[in-house]
Enzyme design. Structure first.
Site, PDB file in Angstrom:
ATOM      1  N   ASN A  48     -32.000 -29.944 -19.413  1.00 15.92           N
ATOM      2  CA  ASN A  48     -31.733 -30.562 -17.776  1.00 15.92           C
ATOM      3  C   ASN A  48     -32.707 -29.914 -17.134  1.00 15.92           C
ATOM      4  OD1 ASN A  48     -29.066 -31.825 -17.231  1.00 15.92           O
ATOM      5  ND2 ASN A  48     -28.029 -29.881 -18.035  1.00 15.92           N
ATOM      6  N   ASN A  98     -20.734 -26.833 -21.066  1.00 19.96           N
ATOM      7  CA  ASN A  98     -20.071 -25.685 -21.543  1.00 19.96           C
ATOM      8  C   ASN A  98     -18.646 -25.635 -20.465  1.00 19.96           C
ATOM      9  OD1 ASN A  98     -21.336 -24.739 -19.207  1.00 19.96           O
ATOM     10  ND2 ASN A  98     -22.600 -23.320 -20.442  1.00 19.96           N
ATOM     11  N   GLU A 121     -23.493 -14.178 -17.988  1.00 18.31           N
ATOM     12  CA  GLU A 121     -24.154 -15.420 -17.527  1.00 18.31           C
ATOM     13  C   GLU A 121     -25.772 -15.119 -17.473  1.00 18.31           C
ATOM     14  OE1 GLU A 121     -23.691 -19.261 -16.526  1.00 18.31           O
ATOM     15  OE2 GLU A 121     -22.007 -18.011 -17.288  1.00 18.31           O
ATOM     16  N   ASP A 122     -26.419 -16.346 -17.638  1.00  9.61           N
ATOM     17  CA  ASP A 122     -27.945 -16.117 -17.362  1.00  9.61           C
ATOM     18  C   ASP A 122     -28.560 -14.980 -17.844  1.00  9.61           C
ATOM     19  OD1 ASP A 122     -27.129 -18.956 -16.866  1.00  9.61           O
ATOM     20  OD2 ASP A 122     -27.385 -18.496 -14.608  1.00  9.61           O
ATOM     21  N   LYS A 149     -20.457 -20.582 -10.398  1.00  7.46           N
ATOM     22  CA  LYS A 149     -19.671 -20.486 -11.675  1.00  7.46           C
ATOM     23  C   LYS A 149     -18.199 -19.990 -11.471  1.00  7.46           C
ATOM     24  CE  LYS A 149     -20.863 -21.440 -15.162  1.00  7.46           C
ATOM     25  NZ  LYS A 149     -21.504 -20.957 -16.111  1.00  7.46           N
ATOM     26  N   GLY A 181     -32.923 -20.703 -28.836  1.00  6.80           N
ATOM     27  CA  GLY A 181     -32.511 -19.565 -27.935  1.00  6.80           C
ATOM     28  C   GLY A 181     -31.012 -19.547 -27.919  1.00  6.80           C
ATOM     29  N   ALA A 182     -30.264 -19.057 -26.822  1.00  3.84           N
ATOM     30  CA  ALA A 182     -29.116 -18.596 -27.163  1.00  3.84           C
ATOM     31  C   ALA A 182     -27.907 -19.821 -27.478  1.00  3.84           C
ATOM     32  CB  ALA A 182     -28.610 -17.827 -25.721  1.00  3.84           C
ATOM     33  N   TYR A 215       0.965  -1.027   0.120  1.00  5.60           N
ATOM     34  CA  TYR A 215       0.014   0.047  -0.110  1.00  5.60           C
ATOM     35  C   TYR A 215       1.074   1.196  -0.169  1.00  5.60           C
ATOM     36  CZ  TYR A 215      -4.119   2.866   0.844  1.00  5.60           C
ATOM     37  OH  TYR A 215      -5.258   3.780   0.951  1.00  5.60           O
TER      38      TYR A 215
END
Length: 446
Positions: free
Chosen positions: A301, A332, A138-139, A96, A198-199, A41
């Site tokens: 899933n 993934n 994500e999501d 994740k 979808g994605a 620091y």
């Protein structure tokens, strides 16, 4: 299956309560006394700030930025739960982040945000860019996720990735490469039905076309049926979902119309379903109508669109799901933590992640299976972790070839670096916490 799921739900809740989350921040430098803060620091840190002020790329050398990413979500499409909001998304983003550390040695920060619009997400991502070497989206619900990814890839100078798009697409491509080896057909010349638009499957279509599959040989099916240029909702799609609209124009050279899954599967070589939970979404008789030795990827899933044994009974030569308790899990996680992010995003310090980098990752994943290739072994598992540094090396080399890397690395250098980083991360976690947590919890709950 209901009892098994219930058991893991109870364990997850109890473990979360005991530990108060899954990750924490630990120092990576020695602190022997308060005097050491003169280095870490003030006053010493001022010299580091001046160096970075003169050249911002030195932030990748002098700070954690070289190995840090944000796992960014608005909580609008979390797993199979839907729009649960940012607070409820946090446990998933923590999980994740744990995967990133254990599988890739990456320091990932879960960052659920309260964002009402896609522009809010973009502005927040742009604001946090100086703190990270990459952002994992994500999501995020479709089609918002397409716009956010495209915009951030244009505007940021760090790696931006959407797991549900590029990650899943890369895993699908790796699986298909090896599945088509099994059936003795050429992927580039084959016909493929994508169930769900979808994605995941929109990205899969894009990556497959980039890989060399003829656009006209791909048939996309959404909740309204087969996509084709004359469908009555094309004008609306052009405005609300231009990514799906573009594929409707390019794919389905036969111009199959109407109907749905049943009609899409007739005479095709492979089906990749990333749609709604089954069973019964894909019927056995529809698999029988596919070409000889059909390939079936049923990725919903926790219940796939068709049970693997039903697909096999209907004549499928290779069957894959999204589950770890069946052969050939298309996950993934095979692609992003120890591969694309380790090698391309962070070690090579890329300015963007290209589709060619995703393809390089998929090819390396497929190649790793090698002599073990069989109908029930088309992909490595996450336990075979040595494939991650190999994927990292392939991605880093491709990034350098394409001129998007700040740091040019040879295959061997990146392989050795990635292997050491990942091995150290796994060793640290296992040393600190051991391997008995789940067993202990199971005993407690018995």
């Amino acid at each position: 299956m209901g009892e098994e799921s219930s058991k893991w739900f109870k364990i997850a809740i109890e473990a979360s309560r005991r530990y108060g989350g899954k990750i924490m921040v630990l120092p990576k430098v020695p602190v022997r006394s308060l005097q050491d803060f003169s280095i870490w620091y003030t006053p010493g840190v001022a010299a580091v700030s001046k160096e970075i002020n003169a050249n911002v790329d030195k932030s990748f050398e002098y700070t954690w930025r070289w190995n840090a990413i944000a796992v960014l979500t608005d909580g609008s499409r979390v797993l199979g739960l839907g729009n649960v909001g940012p607070e409820a998304a946090m446990p998933v983003m923590e999980g994740k982040s744990l995967l990133f550390k254990y599988l890739g040695g990456v320091d990932a920060v879960p960052l659920p945000i309260r964002a009402k619009t896609q522009e809010d997400i973009i502005n927040i991502a742009k604001a946090i860019e100086p703190a990270f070497g990459g952002i994992n989206l994500e999501d995020i619900e479709s089609p918002k996720c397409f716009y956010v990814l495209d915009k951030l890839r244009e505007e940021l100078k760090i790696a931006v990735w959407h797991d549900d798009q590029q990650g899943t697409a890369g895993a699908i491509l790796a699986g298909l490469i090896n599945a088509f080896k099994i059936v003795g057909k050429k992927l580039e010349d084959s016909t493929i039905a994508l169930i769900g638009a979808g994605a995941s499957n929109i990205a899969a279509a894009r990556i497959l076309i980039k890989y060399g599959v003829k656009p006209g040989n791909i048939i996309l099916v959404d909740s309204k049926g087969i996509l084709h240029p004359e469908r009555e909702d094309m004008d609306k799609l052009m405005l609300t979902n231009p990514w799906k609209y573009e594929l409707a124009i390019k794919t389905n050279a036969e111009r199959r119309r109407g109907g749905g899954i049943k009609e899409a599967l007739v005479g095709v070589d492979a089906v990749v379903a990333a749609s709604v939970q089954g069973p019964g979404v894909i019927k056995k008789e529809w698999v029988r109508a596919m070409n000889k030795d059909p390939i079936v990827f049923a990725l919903a899933n926790p219940i796939p669109e068709i049970w693997p044994w039903e697909a096999k009974e209907a004549g499928a030569k290779v069957v894959a799901t999204g589950r770890s308790d069946f052969p050939n899990q298309v996950n993934n996680s095979l692609v992003f933590p120890g591969g694309v992010f380790r090698g391309g995003a962070l070690d090579a310090r890329v300015k963007t992640i290209t589709d060619d980098m995703v393809i390089a990752a998929a090819q390396e994943i497929a190649n790793f299976v090698g002599d073990k290739l069989s109908e029930d072994k088309i992909l490595p598992t996450m336990e075979e972790w040595d494939f991650y540094p190999r994927v990292a090396a392939a991605v880093a080399v491709k990034a350098a070839e394409q001129g998007v890397a700040r740091r040019s690395l040879t295959w061997k250098d990146e392989y050795n670096m990635a292997k050491e980083i990942i091995a150290n991360a796994r060793l640290m976690i296992e040393t600190l916490y051991g391997k008995g947590l789940i067993k202990d919890l199971l005993s407690d709950l018995a």
